[in-house]
Every structure is written in C-alpha cells, then in structure tokens.
Design a protein around this motif. Structure first.
Motif, PDB file in Angstrom:
ATOM      1  N   GLN A 145      39.395  23.368  50.333  1.00 11.58           N
ATOM      2  CA  GLN A 145      40.801  22.995  50.470  1.00 11.58           C
ATOM      3  C   GLN A 145      41.650  24.226  50.767  1.00 11.58           C
ATOM      4  O   GLN A 145      42.707  24.138  51.374  1.00 11.58           O
ATOM      5  CB  GLN A 145      41.246  22.346  49.168  1.00 11.58           C
ATOM      6  CG  GLN A 145      42.578  21.701  49.263  1.00 11.58           C
ATOM      7  CD  GLN A 145      43.221  21.652  47.909  1.00 11.58           C
ATOM      8  OE1 GLN A 145      42.644  22.067  46.917  1.00 11.58           O
ATOM      9  NE2 GLN A 145      44.410  21.139  47.856  1.00 11.58           N
ATOM     10  N   ASP A 146      41.181  25.426  50.334  1.00 11.37           N
ATOM     11  CA  ASP A 146      42.013  26.612  50.546  1.00 11.37           C
ATOM     12  C   ASP A 146      41.388  27.596  51.505  1.00 11.37           C
ATOM     13  O   ASP A 146      41.743  28.761  51.518  1.00 11.37           O
ATOM     14  CB  ASP A 146      42.254  27.308  49.197  1.00 11.37           C
ATOM     15  CG  ASP A 146      40.952  27.678  48.536  1.00 11.37           C
ATOM     16  OD1 ASP A 146      40.882  28.737  47.902  1.00 11.37           O
ATOM     17  OD2 ASP A 146      39.983  26.911  48.660  1.00 11.37           O
TER      18      ASP A 146
ATOM     19  N   ASP B 199      48.098  34.788  40.425  1.00 14.28           N
ATOM     20  CA  ASP B 199      46.871  34.725  39.636  1.00 14.28           C
ATOM     21  C   ASP B 199      45.952  33.741  40.317  1.00 14.28           C
ATOM     22  O   ASP B 199      46.339  32.606  40.573  1.00 14.28           O
ATOM     23  CB  ASP B 199      47.213  34.246  38.216  1.00 14.28           C
ATOM     24  CG  ASP B 199      46.090  34.473  37.247  1.00 14.28           C
ATOM     25  OD1 ASP B 199      44.923  34.460  37.656  1.00 14.28           O
ATOM     26  OD2 ASP B 199      46.388  34.663  36.071  1.00 14.28           O
ATOM     27  N   VAL B 200      44.733  34.144  40.621  1.00 11.60           N
ATOM     28  CA  VAL B 200      43.815  33.272  41.342  1.00 11.60           C
ATOM     29  C   VAL B 200      43.517  32.017  40.528  1.00 11.60           C
ATOM     30  O   VAL B 200      43.283  30.939  41.080  1.00 11.60           O
ATOM     31  CB  VAL B 200      42.499  34.017  41.649  1.00 11.60           C
ATOM     32  CG1 VAL B 200      41.536  33.143  42.394  1.00 11.60           C
ATOM     33  CG2 VAL B 200      42.785  35.235  42.460  1.00 11.60           C
TER      34      VAL B 200
ATOM     35  N   PRO C  32      42.453  27.300  41.918  1.00  6.53           N
ATOM     36  CA  PRO C  32      41.627  27.234  40.707  1.00  6.53           C
ATOM     37  C   PRO C  32      40.147  27.040  40.996  1.00  6.53           C
ATOM     38  O   PRO C  32      39.759  26.331  41.895  1.00  6.53           O
ATOM     39  CB  PRO C  32      42.182  26.028  39.959  1.00  6.53           C
ATOM     40  CG  PRO C  32      43.459  25.712  40.580  1.00  6.53           C
ATOM     41  CD  PRO C  32      43.422  26.212  41.965  1.00  6.53           C
ATOM     42  N   TYR C  33      39.322  27.737  40.238  1.00  8.16           N
ATOM     43  CA  TYR C  33      37.874  27.636  40.378  1.00  8.16           C
ATOM     44  C   TYR C  33      37.318  27.288  38.999  1.00  8.16           C
ATOM     45  O   TYR C  33      38.028  27.356  38.016  1.00  8.16           O
ATOM     46  CB  TYR C  33      37.292  28.957  40.888  1.00  8.16           C
ATOM     47  CG  TYR C  33      37.663  30.157  40.071  1.00  8.16           C
ATOM     48  CD1 TYR C  33      38.875  30.800  40.245  1.00  8.16           C
ATOM     49  CD2 TYR C  33      36.812  30.654  39.098  1.00  8.16           C
ATOM     50  CE1 TYR C  33      39.215  31.890  39.490  1.00  8.16           C
ATOM     51  CE2 TYR C  33      37.152  31.748  38.335  1.00  8.16           C
ATOM     52  CZ  TYR C  33      38.355  32.353  38.544  1.00  8.16           C
ATOM     53  OH  TYR C  33      38.704  33.440  37.785  1.00  8.16           O
ATOM     54  N   LEU C  34      36.083  26.859  38.922  1.00 11.67           N
ATOM     55  CA  LEU C  34      35.438  26.394  37.680  1.00 11.67           C
ATOM     56  C   LEU C  34      36.372  25.375  37.002  1.00 11.67           C
ATOM     57  O   LEU C  34      36.840  24.464  37.641  1.00 11.67           O
ATOM     58  CB  LEU C  34      35.095  27.564  36.763  1.00 11.67           C
ATOM     59  CG  LEU C  34      34.009  28.486  37.289  1.00 11.67           C
ATOM     60  CD1 LEU C  34      33.780  29.654  36.391  1.00 11.67           C
ATOM     61  CD2 LEU C  34      32.726  27.739  37.509  1.00 11.67           C
TER      62      LEU C  34
ATOM     63  N   GLU D  59      39.358  35.997  39.409  1.00  7.25           N
ATOM     64  CA  GLU D  59      40.372  36.901  38.867  1.00  7.25           C
ATOM     65  C   GLU D  59      39.724  37.767  37.808  1.00  7.25           C
ATOM     66  O   GLU D  59      39.304  37.278  36.769  1.00  7.25           O
ATOM     67  CB  GLU D  59      41.510  36.080  38.254  1.00  7.25           C
ATOM     68  CG  GLU D  59      42.596  36.903  37.640  1.00  7.25           C
ATOM     69  CD  GLU D  59      43.593  37.419  38.643  1.00  7.25           C
ATOM     70  OE1 GLU D  59      43.608  36.903  39.759  1.00  7.25           O
ATOM     71  OE2 GLU D  59      44.347  38.322  38.307  1.00  7.25           O
ATOM     72  N   SER D  60      39.635  39.056  38.062  1.00  8.07           N
ATOM     73  CA  SER D  60      39.095  39.960  37.059  1.00  8.07           C
ATOM     74  C   SER D  60      40.260  40.594  36.312  1.00  8.07           C
ATOM     75  O   SER D  60      41.405  40.296  36.579  1.00  8.07           O
ATOM     76  CB  SER D  60      38.236  41.030  37.716  1.00  8.07           C
ATOM     77  OG  SER D  60      39.049  42.026  38.267  1.00  8.07           O
ATOM     78  N   ALA D  61      39.974  41.518  35.401  1.00  7.88           N
ATOM     79  CA  ALA D  61      41.045  42.090  34.587  1.00  7.88           C
ATOM     80  C   ALA D  61      41.985  42.937  35.414  1.00  7.88           C
ATOM     81  O   ALA D  61      43.120  43.154  35.039  1.00  7.88           O
ATOM     82  CB  ALA D  61      40.456  42.926  33.465  1.00  7.88           C
ATOM     83  N   ARG D  62      41.517  43.415  36.593  1.00  5.59           N
ATOM     84  CA  ARG D  62      42.358  44.310  37.375  1.00  5.59           C
ATOM     85  C   ARG D  62      42.977  43.639  38.574  1.00  5.59           C
ATOM     86  O   ARG D  62      43.803  44.230  39.251  1.00  5.59           O
ATOM     87  CB  ARG D  62      41.539  45.495  37.874  1.00  5.59           C
ATOM     88  CG  ARG D  62      41.176  46.442  36.787  1.00  5.59           C
ATOM     89  CD  ARG D  62      40.495  47.617  37.386  1.00  5.59           C
ATOM     90  NE  ARG D  62      39.317  47.221  38.118  1.00  5.59           N
ATOM     91  CZ  ARG D  62      38.161  46.991  37.562  1.00  5.59           C
ATOM     92  NH1 ARG D  62      38.013  47.141  36.283  1.00  5.59           N
ATOM     93  NH2 ARG D  62      37.149  46.606  38.282  1.00  5.59           N
TER      94      ARG D  62
END
Lengths: 197, 367, 205
Positions: free
Chosen positions: A19-20, B227-228, B233-235, B304-307
């Motif tokens: 979708q993205d 923010d990824v 959104p993943y997972l 998205e990692s901590a950095r």
C-alpha cells in the motif's frame, strides 16, 4: 497519476507492491523529468536512497532512486537501466543535498561516474587500486587467497568430506566381510550337520 | 596576539567519539571553521559477503552490521525475505518480534544515556545506565542464548518459544523500570549543568530537516511527528496504543527530552504486548534450506530503530543466493550532510556533545 | 567463574603458585607492581567494544583488580584489539602501539583475531593478527562475556607476575619480520617507526 506516468514517461505499468510502495521502470533519458514531475505535483520531496544492482548476465546496471512524500506515507521506486562500461550518470546533488554522499558511495563501489558531483573521493577504502569491489567480476575469495595468509591448522586436521567417504567405505567393507563370514559359518554348520547325520 | 589556524583530528583513538570514526577539524583558537568526516575504519564488505551466501548463511552475519542495536537488522532481513517469497507469519511470532524489538530499543536508549552524560563529565549516570541495561541483557540471554548478537528472528517466525515464567519476569522488570526512570530525570535531564551546556547548541531548522532527509529524533526534536510505526505500520503496531513525542527546540536539549519520553513509550508498549500475547505456533513450515529459492524481484522494507528509520533493499534472482542487499541506516546522512554543516561555528568542547545527540553509529555507514 | 570476594582471593593466591625462581628480587617487585595497576587504552577498534563498558563499570567492576582506562597512549599499558581489523584500522593500531612506552601488552579479543572469524572471505580485513603485532593473550568468543574478559586479564596478570609476558621485546628484536608483513598489506607508505630508541641506534643526538 498512474495513467499520466505511463503515457508520458514509462513504457510499462506502475507496479503496486504494497500500500505504501510503488515501482516503475523507465528509460534513462526520462529520469530527471519524472523526478521533477513527482516533486512538483505530488509532494514527493524526500530522497531516501540510491541503490544499484549489477546484472552482469544481461550487461547492465539497474539504478534505483527511492523518493518519499512529505508526510512519509508513500515511497516511489524509480528504476533505470544503464550500461556497465564507462558509465556516466547525471548527479542530483544540486536538487537533493543528501544525494552527494550516496553517489560518492556508489562511485567507489561500482565505478559509476556522476557528472556534477564535486566530491567523489574515497569513502570506505584506502589506497584501493584493484577493481571496484561490488562489481560481479571481482571475486572476493580469490582476492583473499592471493593477498593474505590464514593460520595453519592443527596436526589432526582432516578434510571433512574425504574423511566421511573413507569411513563410509570402511564400514561397507566391514559389513561385506561380516556377511561373508556369516555365510561361511552357516555353510560349514550345515555341512557338519549333514556329516553328523 | 592572533589565534593560530590549526588542523586536528578528533580521531579514532579518542574517548569522546561514538565508535571508530574520525572528524577532521580546522580550528582558529577553539572555534571550528570546517569539519570533514572520515569513516571506513570498520568496512568489512557485507554487501559482497552476502552475495556468496544462501539465506540461512547470510542470516548469521546480518546482525553484526549495527553493533549497539542488532535486532532491527534481523527484523528487516526477515521481513524482506518474507515479502519476496510470499510467506505469512503467525500472530504469536509477530507479538514476540515486537517484544524483542522494543526491549532492544530500550537497551539502546540506555547506551545513549551513558554516552551523552559521559561527554559532559557526569560519569555517575553512565554507571547507572550500563547497569540497568545489563538487566535487559539478562532477559535476552534467557530467551535467545546470547547477550549481544541474538540471531533469533528468522524468516518464517522466531527460533524458540518463550520459556516458562518469562512474561512474569518481563513484567517485574517493567515495574522496576517505571520507578527507576524517574531517577534519571533528577540526575540528568533536570540537571542544571546539562541544561547550561545543552540549550541552544546544535540547532537545526525545520525546513532543512525535512528537505535533506534526516530521520529519527532529529526530526522529532524540530517539531515533526515522524515515526515509521505510525506512518507506515508494520507487524502489529497498528493495533497498539502509543504516542510520538515531539519538542520544538531543535537543539541538543530538545533531542534529549524526546529520547527520554520515548523510553516511557517503550515501557507502555511492552506492557500492552505482555498482556495481549496470543497462543499459537512460532514458525510456519518453510521449504528446505538448500532449496529455498528467491524469485527475481526486489523490495524495500523499513523499521524504526532507536536512532531513526532503518531500511533494507533486497533483490533476488531466482537462485538460492541473494543477488543484492543494500543497507540504508540512519547515520549515513547524519554523519555527512548534517554534521559537516552543524559543526561550523561550534566550539571544540561541544563536538562530543553534538555527535552523541545525533546518534551517529559508524558501522552502519560503511557496513 | 567467581565474583566479588572470591575473585580477589584467587588473584592473591595466584602469587603463591607462580614460578618466580628465575627472577631477581628487584624484577619480582617491579612485576608485582606492574600487574596491580594496568591502564587500558581507550580505543574501541571493532565489535568487541560493546562489551567493554559493562566490564569497566559497576556490575562486573574491573577496577577492583586495578584496571582502569587511560586516554593517551603515553600512559597506557594494554591495548585491546577488540575484534576484526580492517586495513585502515590496522595502520592506526600500529602507529598507536609504537607510541606506547615499554612495557606494553596486547590483548586480542574475539575469534576474528585468531583466524579471521566470520569475515574469513572479506577483502578488507586481516586474518591473523600475530603476523603484524605481537600478542600476549587471546580471549575467544563472539562476543566474549565480561567474565571471560576478566579471566583473560587475570591470566595476563599471572604471566606478568612470572616475568613471561615480554611481547614488546619480541617486537624490537624481530622488527624486520613485522615490518615486512605490515608493508605487504598496507603498501609502502607505513609511517616511520616510533619504536626503537633513536638515540641508541641511529647515531645519537
């Protein structure tokens, strides 16, 4: 948007992977026109990465540019095919400042020349005079065996495949010998029985 | 008397540098006129090594690309292979992956705390932070077998199920963390010596941050909620409830406040995951390892990692070996395009402070 | 692996068992002082640098054995080569090693220094550290745990106490051998040697 792109720029359809994530393959001379079109009309203003894949069997590099919308919800992968020898590609470092470091990395690893980029010095390697490492004709194991030495193994070090073959042949020979001994024992037992009778 | 013009190396052997890299500085007195970054001390040629290996052989070396925080690499590699081969993973393995990623993020934020406070001389915070991080590494050792390089997230799910009583231990650690993080506010974030050093130093403007492709807490410190986990959104992040903290200052102090607020959000996410963990299998049926072929296709996945935003490009070619894997970490653009402009006009003693707040990690720049 | 009080007891008892009959009493005293205060150079050259903060801070506390960090090579005793060495890093490690003053020791951490580790087919790392620098102690693992690093330091202390750790003398005596290997890998432009006392060997002041 997909219809305009296909009619003006591309020769194939725009592929929707997720979708993205969209992807399109275009010819090299329409590349900067398409990036300008997406930048001005559809808010694709952020350059994420420039990558390159070496298809040596088909004789070309596949250069991919990844640009993202301003609200970071959609990414477009734009792929072009360029030649492998004496590659000269126009640089995007005036339009996107972060393109300068990405093109420097690709120049060192593949030998692609970016016209308009004013800093193409070495990044990760130092005093490297051999072929650019990520090209497919550079064999890394051959390079290591030629220039560096490993530590010698221990005295009881054996080659695993040869040793397994030897042990298996030994086991097979032992089994044959056991079978023959058993047959001989059976035959002699039978003969004794007949003699005894 | 005039100030002399000298060139020095804030170099690889230096206690104030984040990793093995160097910055070449042109100084007049103590003010920096020009800065040049040099990386390459940790170049191992990962992208060439992976081309000689099949998927299960490459999985063992992928986690060593980023040393302080190895789990986003494994998650990205697994997600890319699953997308190329068309594999769907089970709900329980998604929840376990989110738990591992958030614990790893919390451990990396503690490491940042130790580095940032050490750069101004508050060494007590470093001792506390590394000791608290060790409690998280104890949990990792119980779950995966190793403290630092886990090799746990494999395409198709995760490698081992949770041990008995593991979720209770995680809950106990989280309630300890909630009390403990308030101590860090007293000793570091509200410390007047940190505020005097950090406010007004290393300011980045909002337009420049957006246009040049900076990621992570650099954008969040300028007021943009990027923010990824919320944008794409993943997972299972679409089902969880959390916020993205932002600040408006754009300087070192704003980025520190953002990272401190993210630690609270990580604890909140972990509580929800522990509560909602479903039953099920942890690994789907995968084809035999020596015959697992990747189709001729390519994809781009990010985490998205901590950095900041960590992304992988992977291409297969119909055989068992991987044709191309490109790693795009958050530090490539931060160390060159951002750092060389930000350090002009700064003082020599602020170099370590600024580098720690940007979160520059050299192994992912030159792989 | 013991912790706390039992660890200190083990280091103290180590003295009672070591072979000291071949040393003079001045040498024995000097070695006893040297092994009680080891300064480690602050240089994280590779992957192994991620397990050095836990070793030197309050949980696994290496400072009770007398080990602490030093920022400049002139005041350091030990350089820890933590993991793989690329060519660029090897050049800086050699230059830093030659700036340290005698006596100095090298602790090689991780499996990559033994035989290349998992980067055995990489075009930019070296495979055997002993060809380029003299090594006193190897600590295996990927990563070695903080307890393993502490055990490596205790073995190093035992060797110093017995007078056996003398890699800096090996470097001075076989300097041509090491220099030949370094030039084969790094090219002709290796930095001039800081090592040998120039006022003794090169004609004096």
């Amino acid at each position: 948007m997909f219809k305009t792109i296909k009619s003006n720029f591309a020769t194939a359809d725009v592929e929707v992977k997720r979708q993205d994530l969209y992807k399109v393959v275009i010819k090299y001379d329409r590349l900067s026109a398409l990036i300008d079109f997406l930048y001005n009309n559809y808010t694709y203003k952020i350059l994420n990465a420039i990558t390159c894949t070496d298809w040596i069997e088909e004789g070309h590099f596949a250069l991919t540019y990844l640009i993202t919308t301003e609200d970071r919800s959609n990414t477009f992968m734009i792929q072009t095919l360029v030649g492998r020898e004496d590659t000269k590609v126009e640089s995007f470092s005036k339009k996107f400042k972060q393109a300068q470091i990405m093109e420097r990395d690709l120049h060192e690893m593949y030998g692609i020349d970016f016209i308009g980029n004013d800093n193409l010095k070495e990044l990760s390697l130092e005093n490297w005079v051999h072929t650019p490492p990520l090209r497919r004709e550079f064999d890394t194991l051959e390079f290591v065996n030629e220039h560096l030495t490993f530590r010698e193994g221990r005295e009881d070090n054996v080659d695993v495949k040869a040793e397994t073959k030897r042990l298996r042949a030994l086991k097979k020979a032992q089994k044959e010998a056991d079978k023959k001994a058993k047959e001989a024992a059976d035959a002699s037992a039978l003969k004794e029985n007949e003699d005894g009778k | 008397m005039e100030n002399k013009h000298i060139t020095i190396f804030h170099g690889p052997q230096h206690p104030g540098i984040t990793g093995n890299m160097s910055v070449e500085l042109d100084l007049i007195g103590e003010t920096i006129q020009k800065a040049t970054t040099h990386v390459g001390y940790l170049h191992r040629g990962f992208e060439k090594l992976v081309e000689r290996r099949t998927v299960i052989q490459a999985f063992t070396i992928v986690c060593r690309i980023c040393v302080p925080e190895p789990d986003p690499n494994e998650a990205n590699f697994a997600a890319a292979v699953e997308e190329l081969a068309g594999i769907e993973i089970s709900e329980r393995s998604k929840y376990i992956r989110v738990m591992v990623l958030e614990l790893s993020r919390l451990a990396a934020q503690f490491l940042w705390l130790a580095g940032q406070s050490g750069s101004i001389g508050l060494y007590a915070v470093g001792q506390w932070a590394i000791a608290d991080r060790d409690l998280i590494l104890d949990l990792f050792e119980e779950l995966t077998g190793a403290r630092v390089y886990h090799m746990y997230i494999y395409p198709g799910g995760v490698r081992r199920d949770l041990p008995e009583g593991f979720l209770e231990r995680v809950s106990k650690l989280l309630s300890y963390m909630k009390k403990r993080l308030k101590d860090y506010d007293d000793i570091f974030i509200n410390n007047s010596s940190f505020k005097n050093r950090a406010i007004g130093v290393g300011i980045i403007s909002k337009e420049e941050a957006l246009a040049n492709g900076y990621v992570g807490q650099v954008l969040r410190g300028c007021g943009i909620a990027a923010d990824v986990r919320k944008d794409a959104p993943y997972l299972i992040y679409g089902d969880l409830d959390f916020e993205v903290p932002t600040e408006l200052g754009g300087d070192v102090y704003a980025r520190a406040l953002v990272r401190r607020a993210e630690m609270d959000q990580s604890v909140h996410i972990l509580e929800q995951v522990v509560e909602k963990m479903p039953e099920g299998e942890i690994m789907v049926k995968m084809p035999a390892h020596r015959k697992f072929k990747l189709p001729k296709d390519d994809t781009w996945v990010k985490v998205e990692s901590a950095r900041g935003e960590f992304a992988y490009y992977m291409a297969g070619d119909g055989t068992e070996k991987i044709r191309r894997m490109q790693v795009r970490g958050p530090s490539l653009v931060h160390a060159y395009t951002l750092l060389e402009n930000l350090l002009v006009g700064a003082e020599l003693s602020d170099v370590a402070l600024i580098m720690n707040s940007l979160g520059i990690c050299p192994p992912e720049i030159e792989r | 692996m013991e912790e706390g009080f039992l660890l200190e007891q083990k280091t103290l008892e180590g003295d009672l068992n070591s072979e000291t009959s071949h040393q003079s009493s001045v040498d024995f005293l000097m070695n006893w002082f040297r092994k009680r205060s080891i300064f480690v150079l602050a240089y994280g050259t590779g992957c192994g640098a991620i397990e050095m903060p836990p070793t030197f801070t309050s949980r696994y506390d290496a400072e009770r054995l007398g080990i602490r960090g030093a920022a400049t090579p002139r005041q350091a005793d030990v350089i820890i080569v933590s993991g793989y060495c690329s060519y660029k890093t090897l050049r800086r490690i050699i230059r830093t090693y030659e700036q340290m003053s005698n006596p100095k020791y090298v602790l090689a951490l991780g499996s990559c220094t033994v035989n290349g580790g998992m980067y055995w087919d990489s075009y930019n790392t070296i495979k055997k550290l002993e060809d380029y620098l003299p090594v006193d102690m190897y600590v295996n693992g990927c990563m070695p745990r903080p307890e393993s690093i502490l055990e490596g330091f205790i073995e190093l202390q035992k060797e110093i106490g017995a007078g056996k750790a003398s890699s800096w003398q090996k470097y001075e005596e076989n300097h041509e051998f090491y220099r030949k290997n370094q030039e084969a890998v790094l090219g002709e432009k290796v930095e001039p040697s800081y090592e040998a006392d120039w006022y003794l060997y090169e004609g004096g002041l």
